[in-house]
Design a protein around this motif. Structure first.
Motif, PDB file in Angstrom:
ATOM      1  N   ILE A 286       0.956  -1.140   0.051  1.00  0.00           N
ATOM      2  CA  ILE A 286       0.024   0.079   0.113  1.00  0.00           C
ATOM      3  C   ILE A 286       0.969   1.313   0.081  1.00  0.00           C
ATOM      4  O   ILE A 286       1.920   1.076   0.747  1.00  0.00           O
ATOM      5  N   PRO A 299      -0.753   3.719  -9.442  1.00  0.00           N
ATOM      6  CA  PRO A 299      -1.819   2.963 -10.085  1.00  0.00           C
ATOM      7  C   PRO A 299      -1.366   2.157 -11.366  1.00  0.00           C
ATOM      8  O   PRO A 299      -1.750   1.242 -11.450  1.00  0.00           O
ATOM      9  N   LYS A 303      -0.653  -0.747  -7.364  1.00  0.00           N
ATOM     10  CA  LYS A 303      -0.647  -0.171  -6.048  1.00  0.00           C
ATOM     11  C   LYS A 303      -1.739   0.478  -5.448  1.00  0.00           C
ATOM     12  O   LYS A 303      -1.843   1.697  -6.184  1.00  0.00           O
ATOM     13  N   PRO A 304      -2.464   0.255  -4.390  1.00  0.00           N
ATOM     14  CA  PRO A 304      -3.510   0.877  -3.635  1.00  0.00           C
ATOM     15  C   PRO A 304      -2.893   2.125  -3.347  1.00  0.00           C
ATOM     16  O   PRO A 304      -1.928   2.100  -2.479  1.00  0.00           O
ATOM     17  N   THR A 322      -8.636   3.117  -7.947  1.00  0.00           N
ATOM     18  CA  THR A 322      -7.374   2.523  -7.352  1.00  0.00           C
ATOM     19  C   THR A 322      -6.540   3.604  -6.102  1.00  0.00           C
ATOM     20  O   THR A 322      -5.879   3.344  -5.714  1.00  0.00           O
ATOM     21  N   LYS A 324      -7.863   6.798  -3.135  1.00  0.00           N
ATOM     22  CA  LYS A 324      -8.747   7.324  -2.424  1.00  0.00           C
ATOM     23  C   LYS A 324      -8.039   8.459  -1.688  1.00  0.00           C
ATOM     24  O   LYS A 324      -7.401   8.361  -1.004  1.00  0.00           O
ATOM     25  N   LEU A 340      -7.572  -1.994   4.109  1.00  0.00           N
ATOM     26  CA  LEU A 340      -6.639  -2.504   3.041  1.00  0.00           C
ATOM     27  C   LEU A 340      -5.950  -3.742   3.746  1.00  0.00           C
ATOM     28  O   LEU A 340      -5.545  -4.781   2.880  1.00  0.00           O
ATOM     29  N   TYR A 347      -8.804  -4.985  -0.624  1.00  0.00           N
ATOM     30  CA  TYR A 347      -7.408  -4.782  -1.109  1.00  0.00           C
ATOM     31  C   TYR A 347      -7.525  -5.079  -2.500  1.00  0.00           C
ATOM     32  O   TYR A 347      -6.987  -4.235  -3.380  1.00  0.00           O
ATOM     33  N   MET A 350      -8.879  -2.382  -5.284  1.00  0.00           N
ATOM     34  CA  MET A 350      -7.581  -1.307  -5.367  1.00  0.00           C
ATOM     35  C   MET A 350      -6.516  -1.775  -5.904  1.00  0.00           C
ATOM     36  O   MET A 350      -5.776  -0.766  -6.681  1.00  0.00           O
ATOM     37  N   ALA A 351      -6.003  -2.626  -5.851  1.00  0.00           N
ATOM     38  CA  ALA A 351      -4.831  -3.270  -6.148  1.00  0.00           C
ATOM     39  C   ALA A 351      -4.707  -3.950  -7.724  1.00  0.00           C
ATOM     40  O   ALA A 351      -4.843  -4.999  -7.901  1.00  0.00           O
TER      41      ALA A 351
END
Length: 384
Positions: A286, A299, A303-304, A322, A324, A340, A347, A350-351
């Motif tokens: 993260i 992104p 990767k979040p 992806t 926030k 996450l 997770y 977003m990942a």
């Protein structure tokens, strides 16, 4: 005939994003490229230039201790004016939203030198968020003759503000050019941190959270709340590694080291050069950041990203899900990061790889547009 293109930048993010364009223009037959560094981030800037095999032609060395933005602007305006008198560029290229970008544009405008704005058109609509970057970007946009935008949204922002459509070119973002070039190079070379690197302590069998922070609007209470959140997360997740390359700004250093020093799973390290930082992003589980560039880069690596800001001038990343916005409230940062770390489904949402900023060929598109612009200018002079 070769046209003299003067590229002006001063910060590490500017250098990263302009380096791939400089590499292209160095080999473009119509261009005589001159790189001018104002030296806003001297140590970090030199690391980037070395990584990309570039050297500056002019180093203005404007930074002094405890310098205000007004003092920096005064010195930049004077030294850039003299640099333009010496080089006599046919066009000046600036990047993004720094004080260097705006003052370099103003100095060029005063000398009737055309301006090309790379990564143009990003907007939050709030002059205080980010500060002073939102104002710098808007003011640069007023003065620029060519606008190279990363997305259609940025293009639309400029058109709404009255910029003629023929002066705007959607190219993608050169940061993706830089990222993909460096990532592929590291993979080809099977690159790892050097034995003396503080990153060698990282364990491959543990998850890693990468943190960056430097925004002026977060100075003071914002950074204190962020650091308190990191301290809570480190206590809650002793098997997670938290890596924080700490920006050199004294206000950032004081806030970070006073709260986070001495914790076993928080690794406070010096700002990393670009190869090390790309390795860190690619290794991260993260990423927490207030950086604009990291919002674009992470992104593309799947990767979040949790953004430690109230607003972003890059809405495209939010649309993709992806990235926030979480702000700087301690409880919110802890909650979103914990979700996450604890919830595989959250997770996974977003990942994933998301690249709204182009395919890694923005630099070539900018060079091609410059070539057409030079041809148009030449034709206009011939017909005058």
């Amino acid at each position: 005939m070769a046209y003299t293109v003067m590229m002006v930048f001063g910060t590490r993010p500017e250098a990263i994003k302009m380096a791939p364009l400089a590499r292209v223009l160095r080999h473009w037959p119509e261009v005589d490229l001159r790189i001018c560094s104002t030296g806003q981030h001297r140590e970090m800037l030199e690391q980037v230039l070395t990584a990309f095999g570039l050297k500056v032609d002019q180093d203005l060395q404007v930074m002094t201790q405890n310098q205000t933005l007004n003092g920096l602007s005064r010195d930049l305006l004077d030294k850039l004016d003299r640099a333009y008198e010496q080089v006599k560029p046919d066009i000046v290229l600036v990047h993004g939203d720094t004080t260097t970008s705006f003052i370099a544009s103003l100095a060029a405008f005063h000398r009737h030198i055309p301006i090309g704005h790379v990564e143009a058109g990003l907007r939050t609509g709030n002059l205080q968020q980010p500060w002073p970057e939102e104002a710098n970007r808007r003011l640069t946009g007023v003065l620029a003759d060519l606008h190279f935008t990363p997305t259609r949204d940025s293009d639309a922002n400029l058109i709404r503000e009255g910029v003629p459509p023929e002066h705007v070119e959607v190219t993608g973002n050169t940061v993706i050019d830089a990222l993909l070039w460096m990532r592929d190079k590291l993979q080809r070379d099977n690159w790892r941190p050097a034995p003396e690197s503080p990153l060698k302590v990282l364990r491959d069998d543990q998850r890693m959270v990468l943190i960056t922070g430097h925004r002026r609007e977060n100075f003071g209470s914002g950074f204190e709340r962020i650091c308190l959140a990191l301290a809570e997360l480190a206590l809650r997740y002793p098997d997670v590694q938290f890596v924080y390359p700490v920006h050199l700004n004294p206000q950032v250093q004081h806030a970070v080291y006073s709260v986070l020093s001495g914790r076993d799973n928080i690794h406070l390290v010096a700002p990393q050069d670009y190869p090390h930082f790309v390795w860190l992003m690619n290794r991260a589980h993260i990423i927490l950041t207030d950086s604009g560039g990291v919002q674009e880069e992470a992104p593309a690596l799947g990767k979040p990203v949790l953004v430690l800001r109230k607003v972003t001038e890059r809405p495209a990343v939010l649309k993709g899900g992806t990235v926030k916005l979480v702000g700087t409230l301690t409880e919110r940062i802890v909650h979103e990061t914990s979700q996450l770390l604890d919830d595989p489904a959250a997770y996974a949402r977003m990942a994933r790889v998301f690249t709204p900023f182009g395919d890694g060929h923005a630099s070539e598109r900018i060079a091609e547009r410059l070539t057409r612009w030079f041809a148009d200018q030449s034709a206009a002079r011939d017909n005058a």
